[in-house]
Design an enzyme around this catalytic site. Structure first.
Site, PDB file in Angstrom:
ATOM      1  CB  SER A 278       5.906  37.929 -46.848  1.00 12.28           C
ATOM      2  OG  SER A 278       7.749  38.987 -47.047  1.00 12.28           O
TER       3      SER A 278
ATOM      4  CB  SER B 220       4.436  48.172 -45.414  1.00  7.11           C
ATOM      5  OG  SER B 220       5.042  47.473 -44.745  1.00  7.11           O
TER       6      SER B 220
ATOM      7  CD  GLU C 166      17.557  36.042 -36.342  1.00  2.70           C
ATOM      8  OE1 GLU C 166      16.449  36.761 -36.473  1.00  2.70           O
ATOM      9  OE2 GLU C 166      17.355  36.036 -34.939  1.00  2.70           O
TER      10      GLU C 166
ATOM     11  CD  GLN D  78       8.665  44.706 -50.673  1.00  5.02           C
ATOM     12  OE1 GLN D  78       8.872  45.417 -49.752  1.00  5.02           O
ATOM     13  NE2 GLN D  78       9.706  44.055 -50.787  1.00  5.02           N
ATOM     14  N   GLY D  79       4.074  43.232 -52.421  1.00  2.00           N
ATOM     15  CA  GLY D  79       3.456  41.242 -52.182  1.00  2.00           C
ATOM     16  C   GLY D  79       4.420  40.491 -52.542  1.00  2.00           C
TER      17      GLY D  79
ATOM     18  CD  GLU E  10      12.857  45.617 -48.236  1.00  2.00           C
ATOM     19  OE1 GLU E  10      13.157  44.515 -48.889  1.00  2.00           O
ATOM     20  OE2 GLU E  10      11.740  46.155 -47.690  1.00  2.00           O
TER      21      GLU E  10
HETATM   22  C1  LIG Z   1       7.446  46.495 -39.733  1.00  2.00           C
HETATM   23  C2  LIG Z   1       7.234  44.920 -41.362  1.00  2.00           C
HETATM   24  C3  LIG Z   1       6.697  45.420 -42.120  1.00  2.00           C
HETATM   25  C4  LIG Z   1       6.592  44.550 -43.688  1.00  2.00           C
HETATM   26  N1  LIG Z   1       6.855  44.562 -44.768  1.00  2.00           N
HETATM   27  C5  LIG Z   1       6.195  43.900 -46.009  1.00  2.00           C
HETATM   28  C6  LIG Z   1       5.579  44.200 -47.110  1.00  2.00           C
HETATM   29  O1  LIG Z   1       5.492  45.206 -46.586  1.00  2.00           O
HETATM   30  N2  LIG Z   1       5.980  43.267 -47.661  1.00  2.00           N
HETATM   31  C7  LIG Z   1       6.384  41.452 -47.323  1.00  2.00           C
HETATM   32  O2  LIG Z   1       6.250  41.645 -48.816  1.00  2.00           O
HETATM   33  N3  LIG Z   1       6.445  41.849 -46.758  1.00  2.00           N
HETATM   34  C8  LIG Z   1       6.691  42.676 -45.805  1.00  2.00           C
HETATM   35  N4  LIG Z   1       7.477  42.478 -44.195  1.00  2.00           N
HETATM   36  C9  LIG Z   1       7.828  40.632 -43.959  1.00  2.00           C
HETATM   37  C10 LIG Z   1       9.589  40.848 -43.620  1.00  2.00           C
HETATM   38  O3  LIG Z   1      10.137  41.029 -44.787  1.00  2.00           O
HETATM   39  C11 LIG Z   1       8.930  39.358 -43.221  1.00  2.00           C
HETATM   40  O4  LIG Z   1       8.955  38.444 -41.859  1.00  2.00           O
HETATM   41  C12 LIG Z   1      10.998  38.653 -43.099  1.00  2.00           C
HETATM   42  O5  LIG Z   1      11.211  38.386 -44.177  1.00  2.00           O
HETATM   43  C13 LIG Z   1      10.865  37.485 -42.168  1.00  2.00           C
HETATM   44  O6  LIG Z   1       9.947  36.360 -42.468  1.00  2.00           O
HETATM   45  P1  LIG Z   1       8.721  35.801 -42.002  1.00  2.00           P
HETATM   46  O7  LIG Z   1       7.875  36.866 -41.054  1.00  2.00           O
HETATM   47  O8  LIG Z   1       7.858  34.678 -43.054  1.00  2.00           O
HETATM   48  O9  LIG Z   1      10.101  34.825 -40.542  1.00  2.00           O
HETATM   49  P2  LIG Z   1      10.449  33.423 -40.588  1.00  2.00           P
HETATM   50  O10 LIG Z   1      11.132  33.573 -41.869  1.00  2.00           O
HETATM   51  O11 LIG Z   1       9.432  32.306 -40.548  1.00  2.00           O
HETATM   52  O12 LIG Z   1      11.299  33.149 -39.837  1.00  2.00           O
HETATM   53  C14 LIG Z   1      11.153  32.745 -38.176  1.00  2.00           C
HETATM   54  C15 LIG Z   1      12.394  33.229 -37.332  1.00  2.00           C
HETATM   55  O13 LIG Z   1      13.328  31.770 -38.723  1.00  2.00           O
HETATM   56  C16 LIG Z   1      14.531  32.915 -38.204  1.00  2.00           C
HETATM   57  N5  LIG Z   1      15.145  32.418 -39.790  1.00  2.00           N
HETATM   58  C17 LIG Z   1      14.401  31.951 -41.020  1.00  2.00           C
HETATM   59  N6  LIG Z   1      15.728  31.351 -41.209  1.00  2.00           N
HETATM   60  C18 LIG Z   1      16.048  31.109 -41.311  1.00  2.00           C
HETATM   61  C19 LIG Z   1      18.141  31.089 -41.971  1.00  2.00           C
HETATM   62  N7  LIG Z   1      18.157  30.268 -43.002  1.00  2.00           N
HETATM   63  N8  LIG Z   1      18.767  30.981 -40.903  1.00  2.00           N
HETATM   64  C20 LIG Z   1      18.558  31.371 -39.251  1.00  2.00           C
HETATM   65  N9  LIG Z   1      18.039  31.874 -39.074  1.00  2.00           N
HETATM   66  C21 LIG Z   1      16.780  31.569 -40.010  1.00  2.00           C
HETATM   67  C22 LIG Z   1      14.467  34.273 -38.611  1.00  2.00           C
HETATM   68  O14 LIG Z   1      15.347  35.249 -38.514  1.00  2.00           O
HETATM   69  C23 LIG Z   1      12.995  34.551 -37.704  1.00  2.00           C
HETATM   70  O15 LIG Z   1      13.337  34.474 -36.654  1.00  2.00           O
HETATM   71  C24 LIG Z   1       6.838  43.177 -43.145  1.00  2.00           C
HETATM   72  C25 LIG Z   1       7.593  42.884 -41.944  1.00  2.00           C
HETATM   73  C26 LIG Z   1       7.839  43.752 -40.399  1.00  2.00           C
HETATM   74  C27 LIG Z   1       7.284  43.376 -39.639  1.00  2.00           C
END
Ligand SMILES: Cc1cc2nc3c(=O)[nH]c(=O)nc-3n(C[C@H](O)[C@H](O)[C@H](O)COP(=O)(O)OP(=O)(O)OC[C@H]3O[C@@H](n4cnc5c(N)ncnc54)[C@H](O)[C@@H]3O)c2cc1C
Length: 401
Positions: free
Chosen positions: A138, A170, A384, A135-136, A253
């Site tokens: 993020s 992933s 969050e 799933q592409g 999801e």
């Molecule tokens: C094990 C694992 C597998 C994954 N697999 C995939 C995958 O297959 N495909 C894919 O596309 N993605 C995948 N992801 C990515 C995942 O969807 C993102 O990590 C997640 O959506 C959070 O985005 P970010 O890491 O950019 O954090 P950010 O969005 O940068 O967030 C950073 C922090 O800020 C907080 N924050 C952000 N916005 C708000 C808001 N509006 N209000 C309050 N707090 C906020 C968040 O809660 C977090 O604590 C995976 C992640 C993990 C850990």
């Protein structure tokens, strides 16, 4: 499988459903190799090929693709049968699917927005475990706020040129296809002008760079798209349907993906108790009133989680959308399971080489479970973000300025 109430509307009679559940239970009990049971002393981590064969056999036995139409390799049953099989799957500590993105995310989207040719070409291969998906969505600057994604798809006649970068993808290293969300307009368009593609991972210009996770696995990756050219037939849905399709993926999801979770959670708790009981020294921990209270709380949480799953199934069966309530389920299971994993780790931390073999197995299992549980409150949307969605969409509270 869970995308469309129509697909959940061919339930069996109560008798036939009970027979189906018995079939699932008996088949799993007699076919699941002991070395794939995490609570077995023979356990070893299955290879990708072993997992592939196991899941293909489950599909052949009628235990995967329950609600998919038979014409696409499914079994044409209802969501209740899907739930029944999930309950039986959760009752055994078997490995998670190595193709859940294909079976639970890509498949439903393809059924929802794909062309007939795409359905016929992709769906049977997903169920037969011939093709894996990733799933592409993020990107480095677009995780919680996917509307900021920058990966660009530019139309050139009958093809599309894609440039950009994805992260945390992933299963990218083993995937045959990427369910890619890309932008056709500018970043200022936010949710408009997003488009979904089924991109073959062997297309020239795609580079996969594995990322090590805290549990020492290469389970996700960065994926770079440099001048990747795909035919228009790789497009999933119309140019402006990308955001609506992405929301469907996120709802699945959060609410209905891996429906076995609370039953598996219950099995994990049972394993913890069995492992502690198996050792005379450790079994004393179970006499502690504080430990007993915590186990009681966990049992209550498992029951509540089962209730949320049943409610989602009832809603879908009634033709309603789970919508923002999916956030409630996601928040609940991830927070409760993460807290349990921390509790379980504290209980197994005294286990050493002198402890019973089952206790030693439990220590390995719960150490892994604890490390992975750190990700549970992040993937599929952070806690969050779920709290924000619950505040705005369920409680209708004003947005913070
Ligand atoms: C094990 C694992 C597998 C994954 N697999 C995939 C995958 O297959 N495909 C894919 O596309 N993605 C995948 N992801 C990515 C995942 O969807 C993102 O990590 C997640 O959506 C959070 O985005 P970010 O890491 O950019 O954090 P950010 O969005 O940068 O967030 C950073 C922090 O800020 C907080 N924050 C952000 N916005 C708000 C808001 N509006 N209000 C309050 N707090 C906020 C968040 O809660 C977090 O604590 C995976 C992640 C993990 C850990």
């Amino acid at each position: 499988m869970l995308h469309d109430p129509d697909l959940a509307s061919t339930p069996l009679s109560a008798d036939a459903a009970a027979r189906y559940r018995r079939h699932a239970r008996d088949w799993l009990a007699s076919h699941l190799p002991t070395h794939m049971r995490a609570d077995s002393l023979d356990y070893r981590s299955p290879t990708l090929e072993e997992s592939r064969e196991w899941e293909a056999a489950m599909h052949q036995a009628g235990l995967a693709g329950m609600t998919w139409p038979t014409v696409y390799g499914g079994h044409g049953l209802g969501l209740r049968e899907h739930l029944a099989v999930n309950q039986e799957v959760g009752a055994l500590l078997m490995p998670d699917s190595v193709s859940s993105i294909g079976k639970e995310l890509a498949g439903p989207i393809i059924m929802g927005v794909g062309t007939e040719a795409q359905k016929q070409s992709f769906l049977p291969n997903i169920l037969a475990m011939r093709e894996f998906w990733c799933q592409g969505f993020s990107e480095p600057d677009a995780g919680s706020d996917l509307a900021r994604l920058r990966t660009k798809a530019v139309r050139e006649g009958e093809q599309w040129r894609i440039n950009g970068q994805k992260i945390w993808t992933s299963g990218a290293a083993k995937a045959h296809y990427c369910l890619l969300l890309a932008r056709t307009g500018t970043v200022a368009d936010r949710h408009r002008g997003l488009l979904m593609f089924a991109v073959p991972m062997d297309t020239p210009g795609i580079r996969v760079v594995p990322i090590k996770s805290i549990d020492n696995k290469d389970s996700f990756a960065e994926v770079f798209f440099d001048d990747v050219v795909v035919p228009d037939s790789a497009r999933l849905g119309a140019p402006d349907e990308g955001w609506a399709a992405a929301l469907k993926v996120l709802t699945i999801e959060r609410a209905t993906n891996r429906m076995y979770r609370p039953w598996r959670f219950e099995s994990e708790m049972g394993f913890l108790v069995r492992a502690l009981r198996s050792d005379p020294l450790l079994s004393r921990q179970l006499e502690d009133a504080g430990v007993q209270r915590q186990l009681g709380d966990v049992l209550g949480e498992i029951d509540a989680h089962k209730g949320l799953v049943h409610r989602s199934v009832d809603q879908i069966m009634a033709g309603e959308s789970v919508g923002a309530r999916g956030s409630l389920t996601k928040l609940f299971w991830s927070e409760c399971h993460q807290a349990f994993a921390g509790f379980a780790l504290s209980q197994v931390s005294q286990i050493g080489p002198q402890s019973s073999p089952l206790a030693q197995r439990a220590r390995k299992f719960f150490t892994q479970a604890y490390l992975f549980s750190r990700a549970e409150t992040i993937y599929a949307g952070t806690s969050e973000v779920q709290l924000d969605l619950i505040a705005q969409r369920i409680l209708q509270l004003p947005r913070e300025h």
